[in-house]
Design a protein around this motif. Structure first.
Motif, PDB file in Angstrom:
ATOM      1  N   ALA A   1      -6.632  -4.600  -2.560  1.00 44.54           N
ATOM      2  CA  ALA A   1      -6.975  -3.332  -3.222  1.00 44.54           C
ATOM      3  C   ALA A   1      -7.724  -3.576  -4.531  1.00 44.54           C
TER       4      ALA A   1
ATOM      5  N   ARG B   1       0.813  -1.226   0.000  1.00 49.55           N
ATOM      6  CA  ARG B   1       0.000   0.000   0.000  1.00 49.55           C
ATOM      7  C   ARG B   1       0.844   1.272   0.000  1.00 49.55           C
TER       8      ARG B   1
ATOM      9  N   ARG C   1       2.949   0.580  -7.043  1.00 49.99           N
ATOM     10  CA  ARG C   1       1.572   0.227  -6.692  1.00 49.99           C
ATOM     11  C   ARG C   1       0.574   0.911  -7.637  1.00 49.99           C
TER      12      ARG C   1
ATOM     13  N   ASP D   1      -1.649  -6.998   0.014  1.00 50.43           N
ATOM     14  CA  ASP D   1      -2.136  -5.610  -0.122  1.00 50.43           C
ATOM     15  C   ASP D   1      -2.716  -5.374  -1.508  1.00 50.43           C
TER      16      ASP D   1
ATOM     17  N   GLU E   1      -2.017  -0.902 -10.375  1.00 42.94           N
ATOM     18  CA  GLU E   1      -3.462  -0.660 -10.376  1.00 42.94           C
ATOM     19  C   GLU E   1      -3.919  -0.091 -11.719  1.00 42.94           C
TER      20      GLU E   1
ATOM     21  N   ASP F   1     -11.401  -2.179  -5.180  1.00 46.17           N
ATOM     22  CA  ASP F   1     -11.520  -1.086  -6.158  1.00 46.17           C
ATOM     23  C   ASP F   1     -12.259  -1.509  -7.422  1.00 46.17           C
TER      24      ASP F   1
END
Length: 639
Positions: A618, A385, A585, A614, A589, A622
């Motif tokens: 996520a 994160r 990160r 993590d 994403e 998301d």
């Protein structure tokens, strides 16, 4: 008569019915994933630029046309005709004629001029001579690796042809199972970085994706002996896919041949060459450290001999029920995202390998545009994160600031760097900064395999960013040929001379300080308080680089794992983030968010436990998709 023989007979009949009556087809055969058509009339084939394209579309095969040996002019006559057709500016450096296949390998400084617009010059060569041209680039910087690989494949041409024919028959065999399922088994790099290895299996096929070592460990290797992998015999593997050449993905690929594997390796051409370079060095380092190497150098040659290079975007049959397409991963030279289309639209899986989503100085960002992907296996190296890297421009500013401060106090900057990728990225930053006067022009010494890896980069500029590719095409603006770059090739004597001289920058392998010439530089420069040790790449947990980053200053020298003497590190230690070849990160994403359509499932791998969990959490929250942070030796069934 076998099923494959029946196929080939039917294909030859179809081809004969589609080509003009004055074209004679003498043989049709499989060589790897390609269908090879031999003809006594290669000039007629070449005169119709659309004929091969139409046949490939109709038959849904990759097609190569070669002249029947009886249709060939002599190499001496053909050489004069080939030379006449190719413009002088192409810079042809070698012509190599192979009568058994009717191919002429043309090595040129500017291959594009040999190919011509939409292949017009290639077709003209065949029209004039009957020979089938194959074009390779003359490296702007001489590369012993590229030279050795090309010479070796030339020597093994006949055996390689037999290997390809056998592989071709295996690919196009009849499907035996009526079941429909897809499974992925994790053999390594789950909740850890390193020893990447996965099995993708169907009722018909078993494919191994990557086979690497674990940095900082001598005995943690992929779980190859389980039944899903080699436990039921190496012949149960249909293919090996290599996403890229870093050792945590490639180091143990040659080991497969020691165990008896005799099938294909699919990867890009630069990854093939880099695999050869890095695995041979891997054996050399093991020998120097007194460790028993896991395999002999002969196994590296076997791996190269069995490699079938693919270009980005080529859809290739690798089994009766699987098509493979490699796409740019933006990580290192030739790195690829591997996309598998399974069955007749049954299921699609993509393995990211290691990716960098945004453009860098070296590469365009990773491709994530696929017709379909139901499951994505995604690297998570910086998936935690808080794993956000600084902006590239900010990273370069910080790098130049550290360099300038150290050089102004007459110190030296030692940068442990991976030979492939980060070194060339840093070289580009240094070349521009010195050219623009942002840094003083001091020597930049390249130790270990960095110069050789750089030479391989210049051999394959089509895999680099567009603007960099154009610069490499012109010697006077090729950034890797800048005067300040010096290849350390004199061993300890030259290192001592550098240590006794003035301010300079030293790029040296290994990138995680697990052996290699970087250890010698610590001995020479480590005690100097005015000098700086600067990290620019990922340091895996357990490696010496990681321990130094975390504050350790007593460094073992002359032995592994603390055996031997030690020194106290007085250098300043700095870390400059933002030069990693991995997406951070946000990049990971973004890679998933912009996929259209998004995958239904994501397996987060190739990261420590915190990073994989993590990222998995996520993506689930998301994007409302099923996500997993698997452990090693888990199997996932789809369908």
């Amino acid at each position: 008569m076998s099923t494959v023989e029946n196929q080939l007979e039917e294909l030859q009949s179809t081809i004969e019915s589609e080509v003009p009556n004055d074209i004679t087809i003498t043989e049709v055969r499989y060589e790897g994933p390609e269908l090879v058509i031999y003809t006594r009339d290669p000039k007629r084939f070449a005169s119709d630029g659309d004929l091969v394209r139409q046949l490939a579309s109709q038959l849904r095969k990759r097609i190569t046309v070669r002249p029947d040996p009886t249709a060939l002019s002599s190499p001496d006559d053909a050489e004069a005709e080939v030379t006449e057709v190719i413009p002088d500016e192409a810079g042809v450096t070698d012509l190599d004629f192979h009568i058994d296949t009717g191919e002429v390998v043309i090595e040129a400084q500017k291959p594009g001029m040999v190919i011509g617009r939409h292949g017009t010059t290639l077709r003209e060569i065949t029209q004039e001579t009957g020979w089938t041209p194959e074009v390779v680039r003359t490296p702007p910087i001489e590369s012993s690796t590229v030279k050795n690989v090309r010479n070796f494949l030339k020597q093994e041409r006949n055996e390689r042809r037999d290997i390809l024919e056998r592989i071709g028959r295996q690919i196009h065999r009849e499907e035996m199972s009526d079941d429909q399922w897809v499974r992925i088994t994790t053999l390594g790099c789950c909740r850890e970085v390193g020893r990447a290895a996965f099995i993708l299996s169907t009722p018909e096929t078993r494919v191994l994706i990557d086979c690497g070592d674990k940095p900082g460990s001598e005995d943690e290797v992929p779980y190859l002996q389980v039944p899903e992998a080699l436990g039921s015999g190496p012949s149960s593997l249909d293919a090996v896919i290599l996403t890229h050449a870093h050792l945590d993905h490639s180091a143990l690929v040659p080991l497969l041949f020691k165990y008896g594997y005799d099938g294909p390796i699919y990867t890009t051409e630069p990854s093939r060459d880099l695999m050869g370079l890095l695995t041979l060095d891997y054996l050399d380092v093991a020998a120097k450290e007194g460790r028993a190497p896991p395999y002999e150098s002969e196994m590296v040659r076997e791996a190269i001999k069995h490699t079938i290079p693919l270009e980005y975007g080529d859809v290739t049959d690798i089994a009766p029920d699987i098509k493979l397409t490699l796409h740019n991963a933006g990580h290192i030279l030739g790195s690829a995202v591997a996309h598998f289309h399974i069955g007749d639209g049954l299921y699609n899986v993509a393995f990211s390998g290691d990716i960098h989503y945004d453009d860098t100085r070296l590469f365009n960002g990773a491709v994530n545009d696929f017709p379909r992907v139901e499951t994505l296996v995604l690297e998570s190296t910086y998936g935690g994160r808080d794993d956000y890297q600084t902006d590239q421009k900010d990273s370069e500013r910080k790098l130049k600031h550290v360099l300038k401060n150290t050089l102004e106090r007459d110190g030296k900057v030692v940068i442990p760097a991976f030979a492939v990728g980060r070194s060339q990225e840093i070289m580009l930053v240094l070349e521009e900064a010195m050219r623009k006067g942002e840094l003083p022009e001091v020597p930049v010494h390249l130790d270990g395999m960095i110069w050789e890896a750089t030479a391989i980069h210049t051999t394959y500029p089509e895999y680099l960013r567009d603007d960099l590719r154009e610069r490499i095409f012109h010697d006077d603006s090729n950034p890797f040929l800048a005067d300040q770059f010096n290849h350390i090739d004199g061993g300890e004597e030259e290192r001592q001379e550098v240590a006794d001289s003035g301010p300079c920058i030293i790029l040296s392998t290994s990138g995680m300080m697990e052996g290699g010439p970087i250890m010698s530089w610590l001995e020479h420069v480590g005690s100097e308080e005015d000098s700086t040790l600067m990290f620019v790449g990922y340091q895996a947990e357990g490696t010496l680089g990681s321990r130094i980053q975390n504050g350790r200053r007593e460094i073992p020298i002359g032995g592994r794992n603390g055996r031997g003497s030690s020194l106290t590190l007085n250098m300043d230690v700095k870390t400059v983030d933002g030069f990693s070849g991995h997406a951070d990160r946000q990049g990971l994403e973004n890679f998933v968010q912009t996929m259209n359509p998004r995958p239904e499932k994501v397996l987060c791998v190739h990261g420590d436990e915190r990073s994989t969990q993590d990222l998995s959490s996520a993506l689930y929250h998301d994007f409302n998709m099923r996500t997993f942070a698997p452990k090693n030796l888990e199997t996932f069934r789809f369908l």
